[in-house]
Design a protein around this motif. Structure first.
Motif, PDB file in Angstrom:
ATOM      1  N   PRO B 288      59.146  42.487  37.741  1.00  0.00           N
ATOM      2  CA  PRO B 288      60.062  42.598  39.020  1.00  0.00           C
ATOM      3  C   PRO B 288      59.266  44.541  38.910  1.00  0.00           C
ATOM      4  CG  PRO B 288      61.217  42.905  36.998  1.00  0.00           C
ATOM      5  CD  PRO B 288      60.179  41.933  36.091  1.00  0.00           C
ATOM      6  N   HIS B 289      59.086  45.444  37.936  1.00  0.00           N
ATOM      7  CA  HIS B 289      58.614  46.673  38.966  1.00  0.00           C
ATOM      8  C   HIS B 289      57.245  46.409  39.305  1.00  0.00           C
ATOM      9  CE1 HIS B 289      61.354  47.593  35.275  1.00  0.00           C
ATOM     10  NE2 HIS B 289      61.980  48.181  36.029  1.00  0.00           N
ATOM     11  N   GLU B 291      55.936  43.872  41.467  1.00  0.00           N
ATOM     12  CA  GLU B 291      56.848  43.119  42.427  1.00  0.00           C
ATOM     13  C   GLU B 291      57.023  43.882  43.494  1.00  0.00           C
ATOM     14  OE1 GLU B 291      56.188  40.344  43.026  1.00  0.00           O
ATOM     15  OE2 GLU B 291      55.851  39.054  41.719  1.00  0.00           O
ATOM     16  N   SER B 292      57.275  45.129  42.844  1.00  0.00           N
ATOM     17  CA  SER B 292      58.574  45.676  43.963  1.00  0.00           C
ATOM     18  C   SER B 292      57.314  46.925  44.398  1.00  0.00           C
ATOM     19  CB  SER B 292      59.053  46.821  43.086  1.00  0.00           C
ATOM     20  OG  SER B 292      60.700  46.143  42.440  1.00  0.00           O
ATOM     21  N   ALA B 295      54.848  44.951  46.715  1.00  0.00           N
ATOM     22  CA  ALA B 295      55.622  45.001  48.080  1.00  0.00           C
ATOM     23  C   ALA B 295      55.619  45.911  48.712  1.00  0.00           C
ATOM     24  CB  ALA B 295      56.928  44.393  47.390  1.00  0.00           C
ATOM     25  N   LEU B 296      55.906  46.879  48.230  1.00  0.00           N
ATOM     26  CA  LEU B 296      55.858  48.352  49.003  1.00  0.00           C
ATOM     27  C   LEU B 296      54.504  48.385  49.573  1.00  0.00           C
ATOM     28  CD1 LEU B 296      58.505  50.006  47.067  1.00  0.00           C
ATOM     29  CD2 LEU B 296      58.209  49.915  49.164  1.00  0.00           C
ATOM     30  N   LYS B 298      52.096  46.490  50.118  1.00  0.00           N
ATOM     31  CA  LYS B 298      51.812  45.996  51.054  1.00  0.00           C
ATOM     32  C   LYS B 298      52.686  46.265  52.022  1.00  0.00           C
ATOM     33  CE  LYS B 298      49.434  43.144  51.125  1.00  0.00           C
ATOM     34  NZ  LYS B 298      47.937  42.509  51.471  1.00  0.00           N
TER      35      LYS B 298
END
Lengths: 306, 306
Positions: B288-289, B291-292, B295-296, B298
């Motif tokens: 999750p870290h 992925e976070s 995402a940011l 991107k």
């Protein structure tokens, strides 16, 4: 009914003006805008059916101590940010029978005030509104406006209901909530992703964020729901879906945190995100997405203010 | 030994110059710096014991097709970013006996090249170096420099060992690695947090990031270790501790991604972070870290380029 509004920013000016239009005696305590508001009052330009109108407060003061009488209600309408001395602002405004009304974003923002004023009734409020202060005494109401009020930590006192009723004829709904803390969590579901992501992305609108990173937004929202539930405030099962759906329907929107960031003003990072993270840690829920954006907002804050 | 270096950025110029100083015939293919390098060659200013020296390539060409002979090795020293046509750059450089050497950051950057040149030996390399191109043909070597080379996907061919040996007398170590993919994961442990966080924080140095958000940095590093392990490349148990420790000892450092971001150049987001995230999804590890921050990044990319 005598009301004192502390803060002549967008939120305080707008809700104060609504009460004044219903004949309530509304005074305001202004800080940086005092000189203008004292002379000219406040102009509200609304894109809704409210139209444009003028709000002349009963009294305009710099400090609540200047008022002849203590009000029945004091509406504290300021952002909960570092160095905002809420207790100091309320101290001279509050008499034995004054109800304190907090109209602010965030989670767990009531406790400090409840402890400082243990003998005063505390009403907690949330504004669902797009409104901006464009200049001293100039308020632009773009859309929405619903207010939610309830007694803190729960229930609905007689005075909370009376205040809520006073807003009703204004054309802007006020919802009386028996569980205002749950309502705060509900609002946090939207705030927790969109406010930080708008800043961390470098200025994207809600629509740009959602259309490119919907799974990430959902992951953050789901963690807020888990924390809310573990904190005793379960939200409806379709909360995340409904928030996603309604955001797609909104016009692309710059969040309040992004506006603050771009203007170099302090951001509500702690009230909106930090307190939610601390609640999650307290109840032992796994919140890695929230922890990630919180850590990044703290890093961001340090480059802005450091 | 004949070597062609593609790319006269900091990394290609530096390692090409080291080989040339050992008597290797080193030609370079330059793009934007062609005019300068053709006439003046390359000047290296090193803050280490290497000192300042001049590198006059055997030939300077715009396109590899201009070379009379195919080289024994072609060193592709360009960043793996969107629109970098690595296959196109290599096509005219490669003969039947040419070994392709990739010197780039990132994870899973070899496969595209292995598929495009199935009959050529592929050597994968990592540079641990602080080096900057300050102007066309001007290279500033600030610190470090160790190179790690190994055959892809694993092992160490005769030609890989020969190339490695050719660097040794230069004063800059070249480490022959039997598992270069594990070495990539090892480097990714450091790159995955510090590169994105330096950008997302608005420009913090490694030291500022670590001293305020060490648990967050550790969480990201631990996820990389989990993905590496699940991908068949377990890293030593003390990997995270050692990375944290050594970063505290480094001088405050601006990451390469931050330098790219500030200069408006494309960032290695996909090579460093996106490929690690995709590897994590593939092996089913919870990240999750990662992925976070992916995402940011991107979202960040979309405001920079959009």
């Amino acid at each position: 009914m005598k009301v004192l509004v502390i803060g002549t920013g967008a939120v305080g000016s707008f809700y104060g003006s609504l009460l004044a239009r219903q004949g309530v005696e509304v005074s305001v305590a202004a800080r940086s805008d005092y000189d203008h508001v004292k002379v000219h009052g406040i102009d509200v330009a609304s894109d809704t059916k409210l139209g444009n109108y003028h709000f002349r407060p009963h009294a305009v003061v710099r400090h609540a101590a200047e008022l002849a009488e203590k009000p029945d209600y004091v509406l504290l309408c300021i952002k909960v940010v570092e160095h905002a001395d809420r207790v100091g602002l309320l101290k001279d405004a509050v008499g034995p029978d004054t109800s304190i009304v907090l109209v602010s974003n965030g989670i767990d923002i009531e406790d400090e005030i409840a402890r400082a004023f243990p003998n005063n009734e505390l009403i907690s409020g949330l504004a669902f509104i797009c409104v901006t202060r464009t200049a001293p005494g100039k308020i632009w109401h773009q859309a929405y406006g619903r207010l939610a009020l309830g007694s803190y930590p729960q229930g609905l006192s007689e005075k909370a209901r009376i205040l809520c009723d006073a807003f009703q004829p204004s054309g802007i709904a006020c919802v009386a909530s028996e569980d205002i803390v749950a309502a705060r969590w509900q609002k946090c579901v939207w705030n927790a992703p969109f406010n930080p992501l708008s800043v961390l992305s470098g200025g994207l609108s809600t629509n740009d964020i959602l259309s490119t990173q919907e799974p990430f937004v959902r992951a953050i929202m789901e963690e807020i729901c888990l924390v809310a539930e573990a904190s005793g405030h379960p939200l409806p099962a379709d909360t995340v879906d409904k928030n996603i759906e309604s955001t797609y329907k909104m016009p692309p929107y710059k969040t309040s945190m992004l506006l603050d960031f771009e203007a170099g003003r302090p951001m509500e990072t702690e009230a909106i995100l930090g307190n939610a993270v601390r609640a999650g840690r307290r109840v032992g829920v796994s919140i890695p997405h929230l922890e990630s954006i919180y850590a990044l907002m703290k890093l961001r804050d340090s480059t802005t203010t450091g």
